[in-house]
Design a protein around this motif. Structure first.
Motif, PDB file in Angstrom:
ATOM      1  N   ASN A  48     -16.707 -63.029  -1.714  1.00 44.76           N
ATOM      2  CA  ASN A  48     -17.844 -62.776  -2.600  1.00 44.76           C
ATOM      3  C   ASN A  48     -19.058 -62.297  -1.816  1.00 44.76           C
ATOM      4  O   ASN A  48     -19.757 -61.374  -2.240  1.00 44.76           O
ATOM      5  CB  ASN A  48     -18.190 -64.037  -3.390  1.00 44.76           C
ATOM      6  CG  ASN A  48     -17.089 -64.450  -4.331  1.00 44.76           C
ATOM      7  OD1 ASN A  48     -16.287 -63.631  -4.759  1.00 44.76           O
ATOM      8  ND2 ASN A  48     -17.030 -65.731  -4.637  1.00 44.76           N
ATOM      9  N   SER A  51     -18.470 -58.714  -0.846  1.00 49.56           N
ATOM     10  CA  SER A  51     -18.633 -57.801  -1.991  1.00 49.56           C
ATOM     11  C   SER A  51     -20.106 -57.506  -2.249  1.00 49.56           C
ATOM     12  O   SER A  51     -20.487 -56.344  -2.459  1.00 49.56           O
ATOM     13  CB  SER A  51     -18.010 -58.408  -3.247  1.00 49.56           C
ATOM     14  OG  SER A  51     -16.626 -58.509  -3.111  1.00 49.56           O
ATOM     15  N   TRP A  52     -20.933 -58.524  -2.229  1.00 47.65           N
ATOM     16  CA  TRP A  52     -22.362 -58.310  -2.483  1.00 47.65           C
ATOM     17  C   TRP A  52     -23.028 -57.536  -1.357  1.00 47.65           C
ATOM     18  O   TRP A  52     -23.908 -56.698  -1.602  1.00 47.65           O
ATOM     19  CB  TRP A  52     -23.064 -59.653  -2.707  1.00 47.65           C
ATOM     20  CG  TRP A  52     -22.819 -60.180  -4.082  1.00 47.65           C
ATOM     21  CD1 TRP A  52     -22.003 -61.213  -4.422  1.00 47.65           C
ATOM     22  CD2 TRP A  52     -23.370 -59.674  -5.295  1.00 47.65           C
ATOM     23  NE1 TRP A  52     -22.012 -61.388  -5.782  1.00 47.65           N
ATOM     24  CE2 TRP A  52     -22.850 -60.448  -6.344  1.00 47.65           C
ATOM     25  CE3 TRP A  52     -24.239 -58.642  -5.613  1.00 47.65           C
ATOM     26  CZ2 TRP A  52     -23.171 -60.235  -7.668  1.00 47.65           C
ATOM     27  CZ3 TRP A  52     -24.576 -58.426  -6.933  1.00 47.65           C
ATOM     28  CH2 TRP A  52     -24.039 -59.216  -7.940  1.00 47.65           C
ATOM     29  N   GLY A  56     -24.940 -53.918  -1.791  1.00 45.91           N
ATOM     30  CA  GLY A  56     -26.296 -53.688  -1.288  1.00 45.91           C
ATOM     31  C   GLY A  56     -26.344 -52.500  -0.343  1.00 45.91           C
ATOM     32  O   GLY A  56     -27.259 -51.669  -0.402  1.00 45.91           O
TER      33      GLY A  56
END
Length: 143
Positions: A48, A51-52, A56
């Motif tokens: 997770n 992924s973020w 970004g």
């Protein structure tokens, strides 16, 4: 009497363009490290995080890509092959980064090992893109 050096290092692109391009580097490094942490610990939260971080980085890279293409198409700048190589590097980084984001959108088990490999490839492409952004022949400035 002041003297100037002709071979001094100068930023050849707009400083905001460089900031947008360079801002992707720590995010892509963080994504690679998060992928590595997941491959060692199998904690789903690391995927997770990756992924973020990739999303970004793609936001910054998308703005830098738009700036790069507009700068390459401007009529008052000399068009040379080096500038289009720079555009190609930024486009390739964005495409591989987007594919990496799609791979990371899968289930955590399904994202590995392709996610780790793609994170490494996109990091290398980002480094080359940043290098090309600071290099005169690729940025389109005359010597």
């Amino acid at each position: 009497m002041a003297t100037t050096h002709q071979n001094s290092v100068r930023i050849v692109n707009h400083p905001l363009h460089i900031v947008l391009l360079v801002s992707t580097l720590p995010l892509f490094i963080g994504a690679l490290l998060s992928d590595w942490a997941y491959s060692v610990s199998h904690e789903i939260q690391w995927i997770n995080f990756a992924s973020w971080l990739i999303v970004g980085a793609l936001l910054f890279l998308g703005a830098a890509l738009l700036w790069t293409v507009i700068d390459a198409l401007r009529a008052d700048r000399p068009h040379n092959r080096g500038k289009w190589i720079f555009v190609g590097l930024v486009v390739a980084t964005f495409i591989v980064g987007f594919i990496n984001a799609l791979v990371h959108a899968k289930d955590a088990w399904a994202a590995m090992p392709a996610g780790l490999v793609l994170s490494f490839i996109v990091l290398v492409l980002a480094i080359f893109s940043i290098w090309a952004g600071f290099t005169r022949p690729f940025a389109g400035e005359r010597k």
